[in-house]
Design an enzyme around this catalytic site. Structure first.
Site, mmCIF file in Angstrom:
data_model
loop_
_atom_site.group_PDB
_atom_site.id
_atom_site.type_symbol
_atom_site.label_atom_id
_atom_site.label_comp_id
_atom_site.label_asym_id
_atom_site.label_seq_id
_atom_site.Cartn_x
_atom_site.Cartn_y
_atom_site.Cartn_z
ATOM 1 N N LYS A 104 -25.626 -31.741 -11.728
ATOM 2 C CA LYS A 104 -25.234 -32.132 -13.082
ATOM 3 C C LYS A 104 -25.381 -31.003 -14.090
ATOM 4 O O LYS A 104 -24.567 -30.844 -14.976
ATOM 5 C CB LYS A 104 -26.043 -33.335 -13.551
ATOM 6 N N GLU A 128 -18.757 -36.333 -8.249
ATOM 7 C CA GLU A 128 -19.123 -37.736 -8.501
ATOM 8 C C GLU A 128 -20.634 -37.946 -8.515
ATOM 9 O O GLU A 128 -21.173 -38.704 -9.324
ATOM 10 C CB GLU A 128 -18.475 -38.618 -7.430
ATOM 11 N N VAL A 131 -23.325 -37.728 -11.786
ATOM 12 C CA VAL A 131 -23.603 -38.763 -12.792
ATOM 13 C C VAL A 131 -23.766 -40.116 -12.103
ATOM 14 O O VAL A 131 -22.879 -40.561 -11.383
ATOM 15 C CB VAL A 131 -22.458 -38.880 -13.826
ATOM 16 N N GLY A 133 -25.627 -41.198 -9.620
ATOM 17 C CA GLY A 133 -25.900 -41.299 -8.183
ATOM 18 C C GLY A 133 -24.765 -41.954 -7.414
ATOM 19 O O GLY A 133 -23.648 -41.450 -7.384
ATOM 20 N N ILE A 135 -23.126 -44.633 -8.060
ATOM 21 C CA ILE A 135 -22.140 -45.364 -8.871
ATOM 22 C C ILE A 135 -20.865 -44.529 -9.004
ATOM 23 O O ILE A 135 -20.919 -43.417 -9.507
ATOM 24 C CB ILE A 135 -22.682 -45.646 -10.288
ATOM 25 N N LYS A 204 -25.479 -35.317 -18.262
ATOM 26 C CA LYS A 204 -24.574 -36.331 -17.715
ATOM 27 C C LYS A 204 -23.588 -36.818 -18.780
ATOM 28 O O LYS A 204 -22.424 -37.091 -18.482
ATOM 29 C CB LYS A 204 -25.393 -37.474 -17.133
ATOM 30 N N GLY A 303 -31.730 -40.767 -5.473
ATOM 31 C CA GLY A 303 -32.242 -41.055 -4.134
ATOM 32 C C GLY A 303 -31.327 -40.476 -3.080
ATOM 33 O O GLY A 303 -30.145 -40.264 -3.298
#
Lengths: 437, 437
Positions: A104, A128, A131, A133, A135, A204, A303
């Protein structure tokens, strides 16, 4: 079956998650994309370090040159930091490799130049995982909401802060105690500054602005406030007024070529807003578009597994989804933070105990100075008090006037932004006959 | 600039929203996709009816043949229903047109055959608007979570039911009174069966199963229960036990080629679960994948604008995103509903007033018959009582045994499924050092 050779830069949390998923989900990926991705080289700092994955010894190298010599088509950057990462990414692009990254800070600070470089070379740069994780918010903005004019993005994008605030709010634990425990358990870094002071969220937000509005915002231009001064009492007061407090990264654009209001700050979120109930290490991004109205994405923001998932999904999309449009990004006018928000939370901590009826008196005084008070609360706290107000038209200069006028010893005065109610709360009667289903 | 000619079938809620967005967002669409979409013909039933959009008179026709004669590349189906819609869609595909539709019933019942037809003709059939209105859940499953093995999908996919349950729960209003008002205001159909009995949710669940698991589920095979027997007392009891009640469409797959458990039913959702706080006409879909863990998408599930947005986003993607993989869909083994869920909510309404300590006695009795009781509550209600239990290993045959044993007049006994706590609730310590951010 198409074959694609891949190199990994870094085998920490993100690198390990990525490597594991490429092994465990190889069959799914092959079936869905018709492509076999094979990791051919992994750049590490220490060849002797014990690794969490088996059978990679022969892939490891400490020399970046070995990576480019391995005949790879995609380089996955999972090292973090700015240098030497940036140099490696540039070299990979110049060698004609697509790049997927979870970094990021790199993308927030150097993403625009790296994208230009990638376009010039006809390769993709995807990020992707940088920002939210797991999602898929960047893919959603880019591919699934592109016919909408996105005018506002609000996100809980730092899991460490959300974990701390959730623990404080649900178990009444102090900031320091939760942080210490989080550090011990490995939830928070030894130096937590990047997280708790909002730097990570600002990175982010800069990336979100680029995808949502097509503007290039410098990280340093984002007004930023961390969560270190939040107390359990303040969280409880906010709850009684109908709000939770979240570290929110917010950006709103006023017209397509218009200025952008930006802010990373602890923000009061109405309890009925989709962002309010997002707990623990979860992240969430609330997107408002002119036709779709609002969409909220919630998931695990960090994670090994969620971040690895985002990297691998990007990797699959290098060959499936079209690249970003080529338009160069505009530097927008940035509005001062808070100017655009109607309602503010005003918290006054006094050194003495206040009677409950003080709220009405102070409310009247505030009204006399032109401050509209929507709600007020006196909250006693161990021989001191907090007076809390939801106000409109707040005047910062009043901070120096009020204590004198009210003849109380004021320990501190804080103001915080308040997120407007979502469309859901307003229960707008926009739905016409037979269309709600 | 590429030009694409489009025909609209139907100019009701969805058709109007689509037409408006193609006008209002033409510039955004052109900039982002390099394509100009022009509506060349609109099929309607009545040429004289007053329309909500200006300047379309010359486009209207009542003859489907005129649509195919207009030289269009994409047909947008916004008529609803099965016939003559299905025939028109087939003719459009046979004529080599791509088709975008918002028709959940058509896609749930005939989607598989229509997709086969489309593949044979080399055209796309897209239907994002058929599930969750503006929420891009089908695109997310297809393009942004495809490297994951999706093993569970749970959704609030009917806005009418969610509106009714929200009003009942927040304002204590009866089902009948909210429904009557919703019908008056046009939020609910004159015949609300499709919504309140769960048929609409079952259609959407069948479509979600296809995208999430790659299986072909017949709508009639989905066990389905509506919301008509829910009372305000039951909602309040659930809340006191830490749950909201939502009409949930759930599908879980056990292993990639394994059986699928399906269910549309009022379900207890833990208050801390991302689906629990979804209010009013909002929809939400919770997706669980093997690596990403869980992602929840929340947004407006219906209405002219959100649905129009989904149709137009699909239209833009006809020429941008790759089509569905060609694999033919498997008919999975379907597990009986409820069998797979560990915990059930047991609600016993009695004709008399029960003492609070009855809970403990009945709990002991249940335990004697092998039913584990996790929580219990006696709730008095106007000279009657409700005894509520959260139980494990519930035996349906006990319904005929208990009243005799307990010597009470039982008005009714209801059981409802309980959604398992989300990963967020379990606060799993999966996150390793420095990775929470």
């Amino acid at each position: 079956m198409k074959r694609v050779n891949v190199a990994l830069l870094g085998l920490g949390t993100v690198g390990t998650g990525t490597y594991k998923m490429l092994q465990s989900n190889q069959d799914v990926i092959a079936r869905k994309t018709g492509t076999l991705f094979e990791v051919r080289r992994i750049l590490v700092r220490d060849l002797t370090k014990k690794r969490k994955v088996e059978g990679v010894k022969h892939l490891l190298t400490t020399r970046f040159e070995d990576v480019l010599d391995a005949g790879v088509q995609v380089v996955i950057e999972a090292m973090g930091g700015i240098e030497p990462t940036r140099t490696y990414v540039m070299k990979a692009i110049e060698a004609g490799c697509h790049v997927v990254t979870a970094n990021k800070e790199l993308i927030a600070k150097h993403g625009v130049e790296l994208e230009q470089l990638a376009r010039g070379k006809g390769v993709q740069l995807l990020y992707e995982a940088s920002v939210g994780g797991g999602i898929p918010v960047l893919g959603t903005l880019q591919h699934l909401l592109k016919a909408n004019r996105i005018h506002k993005v609000s996100g809980i994008v730092n899991g460490t802060c959300n974990y701390i605030l959730t623990q404080m709010s649900e178990y009444g634990r102090s900031f320091d105690s939760v942080l210490a425990e989080a550090q011990e358990k490995g939830y928070a870094e030894a130096d937590p500054t990047a997280d708790v002071e909002g730097f990570d969220s600002a990175h982010k937000l800069a990336i979100l602005c680029r995808l949502a509005f097509g503007v290039d915002v410098a990280v340093d231009d984002i007004p930023r406030k961390g969560i270190t001064d939040i107390t359990v009492a303040e969280l409880e007061i906010a709850r009684r007024l109908g709000y939770s407090i979240k570290l929110l990264a917010q950006a709103e654009q006023y017209g397509e070529e218009g200025p952008v209001a930006l802010q990373v700050a602890p923000t009061l979120v109405p309890l009925s807003h989709p962002l309010s109930g997002v707990r623990g290490v979860y992240n969430a991004i609330h997107v408002e578009g002119d036709v779709v109205q609002d969409v909220t994405l919630v998931g695990q923001g960090a994670g090994e597994q969620p971040t690895g998932s985002a990297v691998v999904e990007d990797l699959c999309n290098v060959y499936r989804l079209p690249a970003l449009r080529a338009a160069s990004l505009r530097r927008p006018m940035i509005l001062p933070a808070g100017e655009e928000s109607g309602i503010q939370f005003l918290l006054i901590e006094t050194e003495e105990v206040l009677a409950a009826d003080v709220a009405d008196k102070w409310k009247a005084d505030l009204l006399d100075t032109g401050i509209q008070v929507l709600d007020a609360l006196i909250y006693p706290d161990h021989g001191r008090s907090h007076a809390a107000f939801l106000v409109r038209n707040w005047e910062p200069r009043l901070v120096s006037v009020l204590p004198v006028e009210w003849e109380v010893s004021i320990k501190r005065i804080i103001t915080r932004p308040v997120l407007a109610a979502s469309v859901a709360q307003e229960e707008k009667e926009v739905v016409s006959a037979g269309s709600v289903s």
